[in-house]
Write a protein that holds these residues in place. Structure first.
Motif, PDB file in Angstrom:
ATOM      1  N   ASP A  60     -54.882-114.363  61.898  1.00 27.68           N
ATOM      2  CA  ASP A  60     -54.839-112.970  61.462  1.00 27.68           C
ATOM      3  C   ASP A  60     -53.696-112.709  60.496  1.00 27.68           C
ATOM      4  O   ASP A  60     -53.636-111.632  59.879  1.00 27.68           O
ATOM      5  CB  ASP A  60     -54.727-112.026  62.674  1.00 27.68           C
ATOM      6  CG  ASP A  60     -53.574-112.389  63.596  1.00 27.68           C
ATOM      7  OD1 ASP A  60     -53.536-113.529  64.084  1.00 27.68           O
ATOM      8  OD2 ASP A  60     -52.712-111.512  63.846  1.00 27.68           O
TER       9      ASP A  60
ATOM     10  N   PRO B 237     -52.644-115.186  54.432  1.00 31.19           N
ATOM     11  CA  PRO B 237     -52.632-114.273  53.269  1.00 31.19           C
ATOM     12  C   PRO B 237     -53.956-114.308  52.517  1.00 31.19           C
ATOM     13  O   PRO B 237     -54.013-114.644  51.325  1.00 31.19           O
ATOM     14  CB  PRO B 237     -51.478-114.807  52.431  1.00 31.19           C
ATOM     15  CG  PRO B 237     -51.489-116.289  52.699  1.00 31.19           C
ATOM     16  CD  PRO B 237     -51.887-116.434  54.156  1.00 31.19           C
ATOM     17  N   THR B 238     -55.031-113.972  53.199  1.00 36.28           N
ATOM     18  CA  THR B 238     -56.366-114.187  52.640  1.00 36.28           C
ATOM     19  C   THR B 238     -56.631-113.372  51.373  1.00 36.28           C
ATOM     20  O   THR B 238     -57.209-113.883  50.416  1.00 36.28           O
ATOM     21  CB  THR B 238     -57.438-113.869  53.695  1.00 36.28           C
ATOM     22  OG1 THR B 238     -57.187-112.569  54.245  1.00 36.28           O
ATOM     23  CG2 THR B 238     -57.407-114.884  54.820  1.00 36.28           C
ATOM     24  N   ALA B 239     -56.234-112.110  51.356  1.00 38.31           N
ATOM     25  CA  ALA B 239     -56.544-111.272  50.197  1.00 38.31           C
ATOM     26  C   ALA B 239     -55.806-111.749  48.948  1.00 38.31           C
ATOM     27  O   ALA B 239     -56.412-111.941  47.881  1.00 38.31           O
ATOM     28  CB  ALA B 239     -56.198-109.817  50.502  1.00 38.31           C
ATOM     29  N   ASP B 240     -54.495-111.968  49.082  1.00 38.84           N
ATOM     30  CA  ASP B 240     -53.707-112.385  47.919  1.00 38.84           C
ATOM     31  C   ASP B 240     -54.094-113.792  47.467  1.00 38.84           C
ATOM     32  O   ASP B 240     -54.139-114.076  46.267  1.00 38.84           O
ATOM     33  CB  ASP B 240     -52.213-112.329  48.249  1.00 38.84           C
ATOM     34  CG  ASP B 240     -51.703-110.899  48.395  1.00 38.84           C
ATOM     35  OD1 ASP B 240     -52.274-109.999  47.756  1.00 38.84           O
ATOM     36  OD2 ASP B 240     -50.742-110.681  49.158  1.00 38.84           O
ATOM     37  N   TYR B 241     -54.374-114.672  48.428  1.00 34.03           N
ATOM     38  CA  TYR B 241     -54.762-116.029  48.036  1.00 34.03           C
ATOM     39  C   TYR B 241     -56.151-116.026  47.389  1.00 34.03           C
ATOM     40  O   TYR B 241     -56.395-116.747  46.416  1.00 34.03           O
ATOM     41  CB  TYR B 241     -54.735-116.976  49.235  1.00 34.03           C
ATOM     42  CG  TYR B 241     -55.058-118.401  48.844  1.00 34.03           C
ATOM     43  CD1 TYR B 241     -54.132-119.168  48.132  1.00 34.03           C
ATOM     44  CD2 TYR B 241     -56.287-118.978  49.157  1.00 34.03           C
ATOM     45  CE1 TYR B 241     -54.415-120.470  47.746  1.00 34.03           C
ATOM     46  CE2 TYR B 241     -56.581-120.284  48.774  1.00 34.03           C
ATOM     47  CZ  TYR B 241     -55.645-121.019  48.078  1.00 34.03           C
ATOM     48  OH  TYR B 241     -55.931-122.307  47.686  1.00 34.03           O
ATOM     49  N   SER B 242     -57.055-115.207  47.909  1.00 39.83           N
ATOM     50  CA  SER B 242     -58.393-115.110  47.304  1.00 39.83           C
ATOM     51  C   SER B 242     -58.302-114.645  45.859  1.00 39.83           C
ATOM     52  O   SER B 242     -58.993-115.173  44.980  1.00 39.83           O
ATOM     53  CB  SER B 242     -59.266-114.148  48.107  1.00 39.83           C
ATOM     54  OG  SER B 242     -59.501-114.637  49.406  1.00 39.83           O
ATOM     55  N   ALA B 243     -57.441-113.676  45.610  1.00 39.95           N
ATOM     56  CA  ALA B 243     -57.269-113.183  44.246  1.00 39.95           C
ATOM     57  C   ALA B 243     -56.687-114.271  43.348  1.00 39.95           C
ATOM     58  O   ALA B 243     -57.109-114.442  42.195  1.00 39.95           O
ATOM     59  CB  ALA B 243     -56.371-111.950  44.254  1.00 39.95           C
TER      60      ALA B 243
ATOM     61  N   TYR C 186     -50.649-117.955  43.455  1.00 40.41           N
ATOM     62  CA  TYR C 186     -50.199-117.080  44.548  1.00 40.41           C
ATOM     63  C   TYR C 186     -48.681-116.889  44.483  1.00 40.41           C
ATOM     64  O   TYR C 186     -48.172-115.772  44.612  1.00 40.41           O
ATOM     65  CB  TYR C 186     -50.607-117.698  45.881  1.00 40.41           C
ATOM     66  CG  TYR C 186     -50.037-117.008  47.096  1.00 40.41           C
ATOM     67  CD1 TYR C 186     -50.666-115.901  47.653  1.00 40.41           C
ATOM     68  CD2 TYR C 186     -48.859-117.464  47.693  1.00 40.41           C
ATOM     69  CE1 TYR C 186     -50.142-115.266  48.772  1.00 40.41           C
ATOM     70  CE2 TYR C 186     -48.325-116.839  48.800  1.00 40.41           C
ATOM     71  CZ  TYR C 186     -48.974-115.737  49.337  1.00 40.41           C
ATOM     72  OH  TYR C 186     -48.439-115.121  50.439  1.00 40.41           O
TER      73      TYR C 186
ATOM     74  N   HIS D 103     -45.828-113.097  46.089  1.00 40.91           N
ATOM     75  CA  HIS D 103     -46.269-112.627  47.402  1.00 40.91           C
ATOM     76  C   HIS D 103     -45.535-113.289  48.568  1.00 40.91           C
ATOM     77  O   HIS D 103     -45.510-112.739  49.672  1.00 40.91           O
ATOM     78  CB  HIS D 103     -47.772-112.891  47.574  1.00 40.91           C
ATOM     79  CG  HIS D 103     -48.621-112.319  46.493  1.00 40.91           C
ATOM     80  ND1 HIS D 103     -48.733-110.955  46.287  1.00 40.91           N
ATOM     81  CD2 HIS D 103     -49.411-112.918  45.560  1.00 40.91           C
ATOM     82  CE1 HIS D 103     -49.568-110.749  45.279  1.00 40.91           C
ATOM     83  NE2 HIS D 103     -49.974-111.915  44.812  1.00 40.91           N
TER      84      HIS D 103
ATOM     85  N   HIS E 230     -44.642-112.111  52.647  1.00 45.27           N
ATOM     86  CA  HIS E 230     -45.467-112.794  53.642  1.00 45.27           C
ATOM     87  C   HIS E 230     -44.599-113.497  54.677  1.00 45.27           C
ATOM     88  O   HIS E 230     -44.862-113.411  55.892  1.00 45.27           O
ATOM     89  CB  HIS E 230     -46.386-113.791  52.933  1.00 45.27           C
ATOM     90  CG  HIS E 230     -47.213-114.612  53.872  1.00 45.27           C
ATOM     91  ND1 HIS E 230     -48.165-114.061  54.704  1.00 45.27           N
ATOM     92  CD2 HIS E 230     -47.225-115.953  54.122  1.00 45.27           C
ATOM     93  CE1 HIS E 230     -48.734-115.015  55.423  1.00 45.27           C
ATOM     94  NE2 HIS E 230     -48.184-116.171  55.082  1.00 45.27           N
TER      95      HIS E 230
END
Length: 405
Positions: A52, A55-61, A288, A293, A297
């Motif tokens: 949970d 850093p899924t959102a920032d890494y996805s971007a 990233y 970020h 994080h």
């Protein structure tokens, strides 16, 4: 016309493996994880970061940006220089001064350990390991069939440096000493400042290479940041770092810091294993980091893991019966529990899983052969929410009451 071949004899059909594989088995730890990770089990067994908190959102971007702008991301290619520059900056935060030419990218920290072992350790040579040690390093050295020189560990201050000196003064010539100075896995202890200085001095005086494994150095919870061994000795210490615990394990991206002159040989060893680490992952992680970020994080990880650690320690104080002690880690993900001498943690695990549906790793999974570690267990606090930590420790306390009263 092809000649007719006679039927091979049964013995001739057998595939003969290398001699060192005859006694080879999966690590006890890996075997146990399949059992203790069953659905419905509250598990403190794995060494897992919290999904949970990935850093899924920032890494996805960052990944999407790389795929849309960089054709080289899906091609073969050399180590990605911008990522190496970021690692130089990360090392500076740990107090280590290095250049991009000393940064060697690997497919996870485990590969770094394998490469260094292949480089340093002759077959049937000597290697110095703690009696209780990370199972991954034992798997790495197994094919070399080394003479393992065991070293004790103090649960307050870390590896017993006097044991290291004793081996060396008796004429031992180990290929290297392996240590986790910060947040030892599985013991949770961090090496004292005095012992760090002594180890760095010993390495130089005896020409002893040290592999410093530092997956948890950025996960400190008390505000103290003691210098890595590499900061104290840059001639004999090989530093191994990883993005697995500070970003996500599935990235399979790590690094080592080594003398520039050794890079060609290390590269040849790595190429024999996987040619190169994923160009896509290298670029995505660099993007990233470009976005700035990571500091926020890491702050989030430190805050959340500190809370989970404190929740587990408080619950243990409430629910564990007298006669049980444990480490108080200032970093990392693990707590090492010492049970009364008569308690067999492996048998206790069976009872805990079947009766209370709670799991841990018995200490013998990390022990060098011949080392008694039956009355210990490792608990992981990073991978459970606060409510599950509270509930799981209460359940485990009930099991412990059965064997200590």
């Amino acid at each position: 016309m092809f000649p007719t071949l006679s039927a091979p004899s049964p013995a001739g059909t057998e595939i003969r493996s290398a001699g060192w594989t005859q006694g080879m088995q999966r690590s006890v730890l890996r075997q146990m994880l399949a059992v203790v990770s069953r659905p419905g089990i509250l598990s403190f067994a794995g060494g897992l970061p919290a999904p949970d908190l990935f850093p899924t959102a920032d890494y996805s971007a960052a990944l999407a940006h790389v795929l849309s702008t960089d054709r080289g991301a899906l091609q073969y290619g050399p180590p990605f220089l911008p990522l190496k520059r970021h690692i130089v900056d990360l090392m500076a935060q740990r107090g280590v001064d290095c250049s991009v030419d000393q940064v060697f990218l690997t497919t996870g920290a485990q590969q770094a350990l394998d490469i260094l072992t292949r480089f340093l350790l002759d077959s049937a040579g000597q290697v110095m390991l703690e009696e209780i040690v990370y199972t991954g390093i034992r798997q790495v050295v197994a094919s070399h069939q080394p003479d393992v020189l065991p070293v004790r560990t103090d649960l307050e201050t870390g590896i017993e440096v006097d044991d290291v000196i004793t081996h060396l003064e008796r004429g031992a010539l180990p290929a290297y000493l392996y240590v986790i100075p910060d947040a030892h896995n599985p013991l949770g202890v961090s090496l004292s400042e005095a012992k760090r200085a002594r180890l760095a001095e010993i390495a130089g005086a005896y020409g002893l290479p040290i592999i410093e494994d530092d997956p948890y150095g950025f996960l400190s919870y008390d505000g103290r940041c003691l210098p890595p061994l590499r900061a104290l000795n840059d001639s004999h210490v090989f530093y191994v770092g990883s993005f697995s615990k500070i970003m996500a394990p599935a990235l399979r991206l790590g690094w080592l810091i080594a003398p520039e002159a050794l890079m060609p040989k290390l590269t040849v060893i790595k190429e024999a294993g996987d040619l190169e680490s994923s160009a896509l992952t290298q670029r995505a992680v660099a993007a990233y980091l470009d976005g700035g970020h990571l500091p926020a994080h890491l702050e989030r990880l430190q805050k959340e893991y500190r809370l989970r650690r404190d929740t587990m320690l408080a619950a243990m104080a409430r629910y564990f019966p007298p006669g049980i002690t444990w480490t108080h880690p200032r970093a990392g993900m693990f707590i090492w529990v010492t049970l009364p001498e008569h308690v067999d943690a492996a048998a206790l695990l069976e009872t805990a899983v079947e009766r209370e549906k709670v799991a841990f790793i018995p200490g013998h999974a990390f022990a060098h052969p011949g080392v008694k570690a039956t009355n210990y267990m490792r608990l992981n606090f990073s991978n459970c929410c606060l409510a599950d930590i509270e509930e799981g420790i209460e359940r485990l306390g009930r099991v412990l009451e059965l064997v200590t009263t």
